[in-house]
Design an enzyme around this catalytic site. Structure first.
Site, mmCIF file in Angstrom:
data_model
loop_
_atom_site.group_PDB
_atom_site.id
_atom_site.type_symbol
_atom_site.label_atom_id
_atom_site.label_comp_id
_atom_site.label_asym_id
_atom_site.label_seq_id
_atom_site.Cartn_x
_atom_site.Cartn_y
_atom_site.Cartn_z
ATOM 1 N N LYS A 182 -7.497 4.639 -9.256
ATOM 2 C CA LYS A 182 -8.163 3.745 -10.539
ATOM 3 C C LYS A 182 -9.337 3.521 -10.008
ATOM 4 O O LYS A 182 -9.868 2.761 -9.129
ATOM 5 C CB LYS A 182 -7.189 2.356 -10.161
ATOM 6 C CG LYS A 182 -5.981 2.205 -11.304
ATOM 7 C CD LYS A 182 -5.723 0.995 -11.500
ATOM 8 C CE LYS A 182 -4.465 0.538 -12.011
ATOM 9 N NZ LYS A 182 -3.880 -0.926 -11.706
ATOM 10 N N GLY B 15 -8.053 -2.446 0.452
ATOM 11 C CA GLY B 15 -8.875 -3.516 -0.206
ATOM 12 C C GLY B 15 -9.691 -4.411 0.497
ATOM 13 O O GLY B 15 -10.914 -4.579 0.124
ATOM 14 N N ARG C 260 0.344 0.873 10.548
ATOM 15 C CA ARG C 260 -0.131 -0.468 10.583
ATOM 16 C C ARG C 260 0.731 -0.992 11.586
ATOM 17 O O ARG C 260 0.205 -2.180 12.384
ATOM 18 C CB ARG C 260 0.266 -1.151 9.150
ATOM 19 C CG ARG C 260 -0.875 -0.904 8.363
ATOM 20 C CD ARG C 260 -0.415 -1.530 6.798
ATOM 21 N NE ARG C 260 -1.925 -1.430 6.048
ATOM 22 C CZ ARG C 260 -2.056 -1.549 4.809
ATOM 23 N NH1 ARG C 260 -0.891 -1.818 4.267
ATOM 24 N NH2 ARG C 260 -3.195 -1.376 4.338
ATOM 25 N N GLY D 15 -5.072 2.563 2.718
ATOM 26 C CA GLY D 15 -3.775 2.803 3.020
ATOM 27 C C GLY D 15 -3.193 4.304 2.783
ATOM 28 O O GLY D 15 -2.564 4.801 3.373
HETATM 29 P P1 ADP Z 1 -6.148 4.143 -0.906
HETATM 30 O O1 ADP Z 1 -4.647 3.529 -0.946
HETATM 31 O O2 ADP Z 1 -6.476 5.152 0.056
HETATM 32 O O3 ADP Z 1 -7.359 3.236 -1.304
HETATM 33 P P2 ADP Z 1 -5.510 4.515 -3.448
HETATM 34 O O4 ADP Z 1 -4.369 3.700 -3.686
HETATM 35 O O5 ADP Z 1 -6.684 4.104 -4.501
HETATM 36 O O6 ADP Z 1 -6.280 5.113 -2.248
HETATM 37 O O7 ADP Z 1 -5.020 5.885 -4.441
HETATM 38 C C1 ADP Z 1 -3.925 6.600 -3.840
HETATM 39 C C2 ADP Z 1 -3.321 7.393 -5.230
HETATM 40 O O8 ADP Z 1 -4.256 8.094 -5.822
HETATM 41 C C3 ADP Z 1 -2.392 8.543 -4.405
HETATM 42 O O9 ADP Z 1 -1.076 7.988 -4.723
HETATM 43 C C4 ADP Z 1 -2.719 9.768 -5.296
HETATM 44 O O10 ADP Z 1 -1.403 10.500 -5.672
HETATM 45 C C5 ADP Z 1 -3.478 9.164 -6.546
HETATM 46 N N1 ADP Z 1 -4.187 10.221 -7.038
HETATM 47 C C6 ADP Z 1 -5.326 10.886 -6.376
HETATM 48 N N2 ADP Z 1 -6.008 11.736 -7.192
HETATM 49 C C7 ADP Z 1 -4.905 11.805 -8.423
HETATM 50 C C8 ADP Z 1 -5.155 12.499 -9.768
HETATM 51 N N3 ADP Z 1 -5.943 13.398 -9.929
HETATM 52 N N4 ADP Z 1 -4.237 11.913 -10.570
HETATM 53 C C9 ADP Z 1 -3.374 11.031 -10.194
HETATM 54 N N5 ADP Z 1 -3.356 10.431 -9.133
HETATM 55 C C10 ADP Z 1 -4.046 10.726 -8.096
HETATM 56 MG MG MG Z 2 -3.528 2.733 -2.035
#
Ligand code: ADP
Ligand code: MG
Length: 395
Positions: free
Chosen positions: A199, A376, A34, A352
């Site tokens: 989530k 987001g 970033r 991120g």
């Molecule tokens: P982004 O920041 O790219 O939008 P998110 O914040 O939604 O992504 O999700 C990222 C997190 O999801 C990571 O820290 C990763 O460890 C977690 N994650 C992915 N798959 C799993 C899983 N099967 N169980 C637990 N956590 C998970």
């Molecule tokens: Mg994230």
């Protein structure tokens, strides 16, 4: 939206809202993507003789000064990358900020301390937010909105300050919006979206909207287990959002009705517990043992997803396929990233953690058409929402 070309910046104090919210381990920046993304706008302004006052947030200090969330290490890194000194103000709008801004010569750059040390920044009370915005605006003559990762926030530095100063969008915001437009209007097909991450609740809005637009929706990561459970399968100790099951069942029905190919994992890496070195096996997604948790998509799923991406013309990917922070569970995320790199398509990575995963896995960033700095923000744009920070720059 006005751009940088529309501002006469020479000799003027220009407040730049940047997104410098980088992951930190103590005072060590673990991913400076970033900061790098903020450089072109800052460089251009400094090169044109502006006195550049950068403001940004880091983490969630919740309206109080807290050294754990200080931007000081970011100021040092920003200075290294710019190749010029960045003056650091130890407060946001107080004596240090004012003295630092007064001391700037044309072409020099300062960074203010974390905006979120000030309760007014995130306040839901319009008057409180506006009062803080006035102090911030008082530090400058012009405003440039370039913190794409924060444009979905109705915060003082994003939403209120542009109403108080002549303003323009920075190059990063312009570039991000151009990309998102390509994902929403006249999108080239097949249009495939890959969603993962932790989530489901963060991504429900975007799923509802994407189901009306995409040809295929591939779901991996932690959110896949709520989908598997909604189909009636047991998921052991895997991430599960029970309260979202009804909604997710609705999505499954909607996808079938609209002819969207909604693809879920067929196998997973099922681990004994949540750890880097946890023993694990490949199991069918429909047969996850009660004492195991799924931490990555399995090898068959990686191939299945790669096949669904191979002929895509447009791809948006948000959210890792597994716990990529642990090497043993990074393979699914790597496979999807490689499939995007291999596709002859317009490929966009949002989020991120997804962007950090690309870099952590040592994959070439230029293998993708665009890596967004805002998770987001890009999701809310794709949901069809009005983003306060973009609306504020419109007029
Ligand atoms: P982004 O920041 O790219 O939008 P998110 O914040 O939604 O992504 O999700 C990222 C997190 O999801 C990571 O820290 C990763 O460890 C977690 N994650 C992915 N798959 C799993 C899983 N099967 N169980 C637990 N956590 C998970
Ligand atoms: Mg994230």
């Amino acid at each position: 939206m006005r751009g940088l070309d529309d501002l006469d910046v020479k000799g003027r104090r220009v407040l730049v809202r940047a997104d410098l919210n980088v992951p930190l381990d103590g005072e060590t920046i673990t991913d400076d993507g970033r900061i790098r993304a903020s450089l072109p706008t800052i460089r251009e302004l400094a090169g044109r003789g502006a006195k550049v006052v950068v403001c940004a947030h880091l983490g969630r200090p919740k309206g109080e000064a807290n050294p754990a969330y200080s931007l000081r290490p970011v100021a040092a890194r920003l200075g290294e990358l710019l190749g010029q000194e960045v003056a650091f103000a130890t407060d946001v709008v107080g004596d240090s900020a004012q003295a630092t801004v007064r001391g700037l010569q044309e072409g020099q750059v300062a960074l203010l301390e974390n905006l979120r040390y000030e309760p007014g920044e995130e306040s839901k009370d319009d008057a409180a937010r506006r009062a803080f915005a006035e102090k911030l605006a008082g530090l400058a003559d012009l405003y440039v909105g370039d913190g794409f990762g924060a444009v979905h926030r109705k915060h003082a530095s994003v939403y209120d300050v542009p109403a108080l100063l002549p303003h323009a969008a920075g190059g990063l915001v312009v570039a991000e919006v151009d990309v998102l437009r390509r994902l929403t209007d006249d999108t080239e097909r097949p249009y495939v979206v890959v969603l993962g991450g932790a989530k489901v609740s963060d991504k429900l809005g975007v799923i509802a909207n994407l189901l009306t637009k995409v040809d295929r929706l591939l779901i991996g990561g932690g959110m896949a287990y709520t989908f598997l459970k909604a189909q009636g399968h047991e998921v052991g100790g895997s991430l599960l959002q029970e309260d979202q099951l009804d909604q997710v069942r609705g999505f499954l029905g909607e996808a079938a009705k609209r002819g969207v190919d909604l693809v879920l994992p067929v196998d997973v890496l099922a681990a004994t517990h949540f750890a880097q070195d946890a023993p694990h096996d490949v199991v069918a997604a429909t047969a996850i043992p009660a004492d195991r948790e799924g931490l990555d998509i399995g090898p068959e799923t990686r191939e299945l997803f790669a096949g669904k991406l191979a002929d895509a013309k447009t791809v948006f990917w948000n959210g890792p396929m597994g716990v990529f922070e642990f090497d043993a569970f990074a393979g699914g995320t790597r496979a999807v990233a490689e499939a995007l790199i291999g596709a002859d398509a317009f490929t966009v990575v949002g989020g991120g953690d997804s962007a950090a995963a690309v870099r952590k896995l040592g994959l070439p960033e230029d293998g993708f058409s665009h890596i967004s700095t805002g998770g987001g923000a890009s999701l809310e744009y794709l949901e069809g929402k009005t983003l306060p920070g973009l609306a504020a720059l419109e007029d």
